[in-house]
Each structure stands twice: as structure tokens, then as C-alpha cells.
Scaffold this motif. Structure first.
Motif, PDB file in Angstrom:
ATOM      1  N   TYR A  75      -0.300  -1.976  -5.335  1.00 53.76           N
ATOM      2  CA  TYR A  75      -0.930  -1.366  -4.164  1.00 53.76           C
ATOM      3  C   TYR A  75      -0.060  -0.208  -3.696  1.00 53.76           C
ATOM      4  O   TYR A  75       1.039  -0.412  -3.184  1.00 53.76           O
ATOM      5  N   VAL A  76      -0.540   1.013  -3.877  1.00 54.07           N
ATOM      6  CA  VAL A  76       0.316   2.192  -3.714  1.00 54.07           C
ATOM      7  C   VAL A  76      -0.062   3.030  -2.494  1.00 54.07           C
ATOM      8  O   VAL A  76       0.276   4.205  -2.419  1.00 54.07           O
ATOM      9  N   ASP A  77      -0.733   2.432  -1.536  1.00 50.47           N
ATOM     10  CA  ASP A  77      -1.167   3.183  -0.357  1.00 50.47           C
ATOM     11  C   ASP A  77       0.007   3.821   0.379  1.00 50.47           C
ATOM     12  O   ASP A  77      -0.031   5.007   0.734  1.00 50.47           O
ATOM     13  N   GLU A  78       1.050   3.037   0.633  1.00 53.42           N
ATOM     14  CA  GLU A  78       2.169   3.538   1.430  1.00 53.42           C
ATOM     15  C   GLU A  78       3.002   4.564   0.654  1.00 53.42           C
ATOM     16  O   GLU A  78       3.603   5.460   1.250  1.00 53.42           O
ATOM     17  N   SER A  79       3.045   4.446  -0.656  1.00 55.43           N
ATOM     18  CA  SER A  79       3.721   5.465  -1.469  1.00 55.43           C
ATOM     19  C   SER A  79       2.988   6.799  -1.401  1.00 55.43           C
ATOM     20  O   SER A  79       3.564   7.850  -1.689  1.00 55.43           O
ATOM     21  N   ASN A  80       1.729   6.730  -1.007  1.00 54.31           N
ATOM     22  CA  ASN A  80       0.921   7.936  -0.841  1.00 54.31           C
ATOM     23  C   ASN A  80       0.734   8.287   0.631  1.00 54.31           C
ATOM     24  O   ASN A  80      -0.160   9.049   0.992  1.00 54.31           O
ATOM     25  N   TYR A  81       1.589   7.692   1.471  1.00 47.88           N
ATOM     26  CA  TYR A  81       1.700   8.028   2.891  1.00 47.88           C
ATOM     27  C   TYR A  81       0.490   7.603   3.719  1.00 47.88           C
ATOM     28  O   TYR A  81       0.228   8.194   4.779  1.00 47.88           O
ATOM     29  N   ASP A  82      -0.221   6.581   3.265  1.00 46.41           N
ATOM     30  CA  ASP A  82      -1.289   6.023   4.089  1.00 46.41           C
ATOM     31  C   ASP A  82      -0.647   5.017   5.049  1.00 46.41           C
ATOM     32  O   ASP A  82      -0.490   3.841   4.734  1.00 46.41           O
ATOM     33  N   PHE A  83      -0.273   5.518   6.213  1.00 45.65           N
ATOM     34  CA  PHE A  83       0.378   4.683   7.213  1.00 45.65           C
ATOM     35  C   PHE A  83      -0.573   4.254   8.321  1.00 45.65           C
ATOM     36  O   PHE A  83      -0.156   3.609   9.281  1.00 45.65           O
ATOM     37  N   LYS A 310      14.917   3.091 -15.587  1.00 46.65           N
ATOM     38  CA  LYS A 310      13.642   3.792 -15.554  1.00 46.65           C
ATOM     39  C   LYS A 310      12.948   3.516 -14.225  1.00 46.65           C
ATOM     40  O   LYS A 310      12.906   2.374 -13.764  1.00 46.65           O
ATOM     41  N   GLY A 311      12.376   4.570 -13.634  1.00 49.38           N
ATOM     42  CA  GLY A 311      11.713   4.417 -12.352  1.00 49.38           C
ATOM     43  C   GLY A 311      10.222   4.648 -12.424  1.00 49.38           C
ATOM     44  O   GLY A 311       9.726   5.404 -13.269  1.00 49.38           O
ATOM     45  N   GLY A 312       9.501   4.001 -11.529  1.00 47.93           N
ATOM     46  CA  GLY A 312       8.060   4.170 -11.460  1.00 47.93           C
ATOM     47  C   GLY A 312       7.682   5.531 -10.904  1.00 47.93           C
ATOM     48  O   GLY A 312       8.334   6.056  -9.995  1.00 47.93           O
ATOM     49  N   ILE A 313       6.632   6.130 -11.431  1.00 40.29           N
ATOM     50  CA  ILE A 313       6.160   7.437 -10.970  1.00 40.29           C
ATOM     51  C   ILE A 313       5.698   7.311  -9.523  1.00 40.29           C
ATOM     52  O   ILE A 313       4.927   6.424  -9.169  1.00 40.29           O
ATOM     53  N   ILE A 314       6.165   8.224  -8.696  1.00 39.37           N
ATOM     54  CA  ILE A 314       5.880   8.160  -7.269  1.00 39.37           C
ATOM     55  C   ILE A 314       4.385   8.314  -7.013  1.00 39.37           C
ATOM     56  O   ILE A 314       3.741   9.255  -7.504  1.00 39.37           O
ATOM     57  N   GLY A 315       3.841   7.375  -6.253  1.00 40.29           N
ATOM     58  CA  GLY A 315       2.436   7.430  -5.879  1.00 40.29           C
ATOM     59  C   GLY A 315       1.486   6.776  -6.860  1.00 40.29           C
ATOM     60  O   GLY A 315       0.298   6.644  -6.568  1.00 40.29           O
ATOM     61  N   ARG A 316       1.993   6.371  -8.026  1.00 36.32           N
ATOM     62  CA  ARG A 316       1.133   5.773  -9.056  1.00 36.32           C
ATOM     63  C   ARG A 316       1.440   4.285  -9.209  1.00 36.32           C
ATOM     64  O   ARG A 316       2.585   3.866  -9.048  1.00 36.32           O
ATOM     65  N   PRO A 317       0.464   3.461  -9.582  1.00 42.96           N
ATOM     66  CA  PRO A 317       0.760   2.068  -9.931  1.00 42.96           C
ATOM     67  C   PRO A 317       1.785   2.020 -11.054  1.00 42.96           C
ATOM     68  O   PRO A 317       1.744   2.833 -11.980  1.00 42.96           O
ATOM     69  N   SER A 318       2.724   1.075 -10.961  1.00 40.96           N
ATOM     70  CA  SER A 318       3.829   1.023 -11.918  1.00 40.96           C
ATOM     71  C   SER A 318       4.005  -0.385 -12.465  1.00 40.96           C
ATOM     72  O   SER A 318       3.889  -1.371 -11.727  1.00 40.96           O
ATOM     73  N   SER A 319       4.291  -0.497 -13.726  1.00 44.01           N
ATOM     74  CA  SER A 319       4.522  -1.790 -14.341  1.00 44.01           C
ATOM     75  C   SER A 319       5.819  -2.407 -13.824  1.00 44.01           C
ATOM     76  O   SER A 319       6.873  -1.756 -13.828  1.00 44.01           O
ATOM     77  N   ALA A 431       5.724  15.754  -2.881  1.00 42.49           N
ATOM     78  CA  ALA A 431       4.757  14.705  -2.573  1.00 42.49           C
ATOM     79  C   ALA A 431       3.892  14.429  -3.792  1.00 42.49           C
ATOM     80  O   ALA A 431       3.579  15.348  -4.566  1.00 42.49           O
ATOM     81  N   PRO A 432       3.475  13.190  -4.005  1.00 36.30           N
ATOM     82  CA  PRO A 432       2.580  12.902  -5.130  1.00 36.30           C
ATOM     83  C   PRO A 432       1.233  13.582  -4.926  1.00 36.30           C
ATOM     84  O   PRO A 432       0.774  13.760  -3.793  1.00 36.30           O
ATOM     85  N   THR A 433       0.609  13.965  -6.015  1.00 36.56           N
ATOM     86  CA  THR A 433      -0.694  14.628  -5.920  1.00 36.56           C
ATOM     87  C   THR A 433      -1.763  13.694  -5.374  1.00 36.56           C
ATOM     88  O   THR A 433      -2.823  14.139  -4.941  1.00 36.56           O
ATOM     89  N   THR A 434      -1.470  12.408  -5.392  1.00 41.88           N
ATOM     90  CA  THR A 434      -2.419  11.416  -4.894  1.00 41.88           C
ATOM     91  C   THR A 434      -2.227  11.098  -3.418  1.00 41.88           C
ATOM     92  O   THR A 434      -2.878  10.200  -2.880  1.00 41.88           O
ATOM     93  N   ALA A 435      -1.312  11.809  -2.748  1.00 41.39           N
ATOM     94  CA  ALA A 435      -1.022  11.536  -1.338  1.00 41.39           C
ATOM     95  C   ALA A 435      -2.272  11.721  -0.476  1.00 41.39           C
ATOM     96  O   ALA A 435      -3.170  12.506  -0.809  1.00 41.39           O
TER      97      ALA A 435
END
Length: 482
Positions: A75-83, A310-319, A431-435
Motif C-alpha cells: 500500500y503505497v499511498d503515503e509514499s505518494n504523499y496521500d496524507f 537494494k531499495g524499493g523504488i519510491i512511490g511504487r509497490p516493492s517486493s 517526487a515519484p511520478t505517481t505522487a
């Protein structure tokens, strides 16, 4: 804000939670927070403040995500700044104004109303002054946190719901100026030869000398906060704080000791382990930066489930399995909660030196700050020397040097990392393009006011929104000049 104080019933719950921490029986009436001793309210406010600053709960504190230290898995809402969807600001407002601030206010009122016994007549005046100063220093800390989060906030009329059920907002700049004056008075009032809280102080166990160090460090933090807004006041305040004595080593840090048993373990453990959820991995932005610089803190910041890290891509679901997990410290019940670390203060000293030439040579202060972080995370002196040699101080662009190194160092102090980022404009984060659209393609520089304020305190909310230039994620605070 009117409705917010209806949550005050949680106070008695908080006090019962703290009883697991081997405190004395602190309630005369377990169902009423208003009949308890001030020590209980002090303890509860300190735990609530530490919990808020250290929790990774997406319902309360998302600054690790905002600063791209961590990344969500599914769930990546907050990584995309949905506060807004989770009403996160409502929780922040509650944590700071009610769970922390209102307890401090009530503790003050109990102390002021207390009538000493005959045997206390000689000692009570000094003890009272010290207790009130300790409580007020914590209020200063909370108010600065609120201003740094939102901008203009209720201040002068925020602590008396009976007289001010719909409090006005004060300008952030005015609050800062008053906080500096207020904190100086608190520090002047402390007399280490007099008494204070015998129990209940979970930060410094009643050590007034430590409280003075913490207060001076907070004064330096206030000064640095307005360095670009009011340079003359900032420099004078920083000089006074440094001369009076700020944190000089890790032992001076303001930390909260958690226990191994529920519900008093670290909120990191609560969310990452006790909640039985695999919600977070390391963020790609930070991991890539640290990999490129062969940062020796990686083995502490991150788990070795994936090497190289290795880090997860910002704003995207990550394994969860294919990216680096957060380090062991976050999976340990008793990891101390950070309220203010020596590392943080060391970076303020470095900034004071870079800006105004006070507190020693800038290059030396920079090295001290970086070394403080490396030591905090268990890096050997030999490896620290190698790292510093590869990352020397850049006098021509000191904001770059301090900004990037403070960002890395504040890995476990997300909001403080956010402060450095906004003030120094480094590192350069994308910022992620999905923000969410409200972010306008940028990393947020403030939180929006709580939705509750728009409905219960609409007139004062509207005035504050207009005063700051719009209640948006992209509206810069008064001190964020660049």
C-alpha cells in the motif's frame, strides 16, 4: 480544534499503560486524569511524544517515507504523499496538542494549585520553579514541532479550551520569537541546587544539569530553524546557547527507554514485528546514495537479507523479499526512542559554524557531526576516518555538505531530516511520478491542516490558510526561504 479535546479521556488509559514501566501508583482515581499526580502526566506526555517521533505508523508519522529513507511494500499511498485519505494530520494534531501538550498543561495547573505542607515550606518554591521549567521546556519543543510541521498554528489561545474553544492561529515567526524568549526564561529558572520531580521524568530522571543541556540544545535548534528568516536573532541565540553548554556527547542525548513487554516496547517493533506485517523496505534513493559512497552505516541501517543492498523504488509497490529490510534496531523491543540526539545537535553546531563562524572551525564541526553519526551506529574509528577522507567538507558549498550528510545521519529521525532538507535544499530529492496531484510534482514541504479544523474551527482555519499562502503541501514555511 474544539472537538480535539474530547479525546482527553485517553489520558487515564495512557497512565495505566505506563504502570507497566514499574512506576509508582500514580492515580488517586484510576478513572480520572484530573486527580492524578503531575508525575503521571509528565510520564505520559514523554511517552506520547517519543511514540509520535519514533513510530513508523502511516496513520501518524510518514517522514521516513517523505524523506525517501523507507518505501512501502504493498500500500503505497503515503509514499505518494496521500496524507488526506487517512486524516493523518488529525492524528498528528491529537498526538501533539492533546496526548502531549494538554498533559503538560494539566501538570502545570496541579503544581500551581498545590499547597505545600509545613515541612515543605522552605523547599517547595525552588522545587516548583524547577518542575514548571522542565514542563515548559517540553512545551517549547512541542510547539516548535507543530510550527515546523504546519506553519501558523494555535499558540497563545491553545491551552484553555474553556475560554478559547475555537483558538486563533498565531504566525509561525511570532511563535518562534516567543519560544526563544520563553526557553531562555525556563533555563534561567532552573536551579540545580533545588529539587524537581523525584519520579516520573523518563527522559533525564530528574537530572537538572541534563535538562539545562537539553534546553540549551533546543535553544540552538530554534536558532538554526530561523537562520534564513531572522539571521541576527538566530546568530545571537545560537551563540548564547553554545556558550551556555549544549550536548557534547551521546550521553547527553534525550532518549526514551522502552521495555521488552507490550504495550511499552518501541513503536518500531510494534509496527514491524508485533503487528505481524511486512509493510516496509529500504528506500532506493537512500540505498543508492549510500552504496555509491560505500557508507559503513549500511549494515546497521539495513538488514543483510539482500547484499548488495537494494531499495524499493519510491512511490511504487516493492517486493519485501527482493529488497533490503530495515536494520535490526527496528525489530528490537527496547531500542531507545530518539527525542533529540547528540548527532542532531552536532549538525546544528556545524551549521552555526558554517553560517557565522561560531563554535569552532566549520570543517572541524562538520567532521564532528559526521563522526557523531558514525559512532552512533557502531562504525569503528578506522572506518570513520576512511569515510570522512572520502567526504571532506566543501566550504564552497557547505549546504551541500551538511545537507547530504545530515540527511543520511537522520535516518531514524525522519522529521529532523525533513527540516534539514527544507532549510538547506539538499539532498536533491525527486517526487515519484505517481505522487498525488496535491503535491504538484514536488516533495511536500509541510503538512496540510487537519480536516477537523476545517469543520470545527473554520474561520480561524481560513485566516491561517490565507496567512501562510494557502493550505497546501507545497506552501513553504516562513523559515524555508530558498
Amino acid at each position: 480544534m474544539k472537538k480535539i479535546f474530547k479525546y482527553i479521556g485517553i489520558l487515564s488509559i495512557g497512565i495505566s499503560v505506563l504502570s507497566c514501566n514499574d512506576f509508582e501508583e500514580l492515580n488517586t482515581d484510576p478513572n480520572s486524569a484530573y486527580t492524578t499526580k503531575p508525575e503521571a502526566l509528565l510520564s505520559y506526555s514523554q511517552k506520547e511524544l517519543s511514540d509520535y517521533l519514533n513510530t513508523p505508523s502511516v496513520n501518524e508519522n510518514n517522514f521516513r517515507l517523505t524523506m525517501q529513507y523507507w518505501q512501502e511494500v504493498t500500500y503505497v499511498d503515503e509514499s505518494n504523499y496521500d496524507f488526506v485519505t487517512r486524516n493523518i494530520s488529525n492524528s498528528v494534531w491529537l498526538d501533539l496538542y492533546v496526548n502531549t501538550m494538554h498533559n503538560l498543561v494539566k501538570a502545570k495547573s496541579i503544581i500551581n494549585a498545590y499547597v505545600p505542607t509545613a515541612s515543605e515550606l522552605d523547599t517547595w518554591p525552588g522545587t516548583k520553579k524547577n518542575q514548571l521549567a522542565v514542563l515548559d521546556i517540553q512545551q517549547v519543543f512541542v510547539y516548535q514541532t507543530l510550527v515546523d510541521t504546519y506553519g501558523d498554528v494555535p499558540y497563545q489561545s491553545s491551552n484553555n479550551i474553556d475560554e478559547n474553544p475555537l483558538p486563533k492561529y498565531d504566525k509561525g515567526a511570532d511563535i518562534y520569537t516567543d519560544l526563544i524568549t520563553r526557553l531562555k526564561a525556563d533555563l534561567a529558572a532552573i536551579d540545580t541546587n533545588e529539587g524537581t520531580f523525584e519520579t516520573g521524568d523518563l527522559f533525564y530522571n530528574g537530572d537538572l544539569a541534563k535538562w539545562k543541556i537539553f534546553g540549551n540544545s533546543l535553544l540552538l535548534k530554534l536558532a538554526i530553524g530561523i537562520a534564513d528568516h531572522n539571521p541576527s536573532l538566530a546568530q545571537a541565540t545560537a551563540t548564547e546557547a553554545i556558550n551556555a553548554g549544549v550536548m557534547a556527547n551521546a550521553a547527553d542525548g534525550c532518549l526514551f527507554s522502552y521495555l521488552s513487554a507490550s504495550p511499552n516496547y518501541n513503536p518500531l517493533y510494534e509496527n514491524l514485528v508485533a503487528g505481524n506485517r511486512d509493510d516496509f523496505v529500504a528506500g532506493k534513493t537512500l540505498v543508492d546514495y549510500m552504496n555509491a559512497s560505500s557508507d559503513p552505516r549500511r549494515s546497521s541501517y539495513f538488514d543483510d537479507n539482500i547484499v548488495p543492498y537494494k531499495g524499493g523504488i519510491i512511490g511504487r509497490p516493492s517486493s519485501f523479499t527482493a529488497n533490503s529490510h530495515i536494520g535490526e534496531f527496528a525489530y528490537t523491543q527496547t531500542t531507545k526512542g530518539v527525542v533529540m540526539s547528540y548527532t542532531e545537535v552536532a549538525f546544528y553546531l556545524a551549521e552555526a559554524s558554517a553560517r557565522w563562524g561560531i563554535g569552532g572551525a566549520a570543517a572541524t564541526a562538520y567532521a564532528n557531526a559526521v563522526n557523531a553519526s558514525l559512532s552512533e551506529w557502531g562504525v569503528s574509528s578506522a572506518d570513520a576516518g576512511i569515510y570522512l577522507a572520502a567526504h571532506p567538507y566543501n566550504a564552497a558549498n557547505w549546504k551541500l555538505s551538511l545537507g547530504e550528510q545530515a540527511w543520511v545521519a537522520m535516518f531514524n529521525q525522519g522529521m529532523i531530516g525533513w527540516n534539514f532538507y527544507r532549510r538547506l535544499d539538499y539532498p536533491v530529492l525527486t517526487a515519484p511520478t505517481t505522487a498525488v496531484p496535491q503535491a504538484e510534482g514536488k516533495v511536500p514541504v509541510r503538512l496540510q491542516y487537519p480536516v477537523r479544523e476545517t469543520t470545527t474551527n473554520p474561520t480561524n482555519y481560513a485566516d491561517a490558510s490565507a496567512s501562510i499562502g494557502g493550505d497546501k503541501l507545497t506552501t513553504k514555511l516562513f523559515w524555508d526561504k530558498n
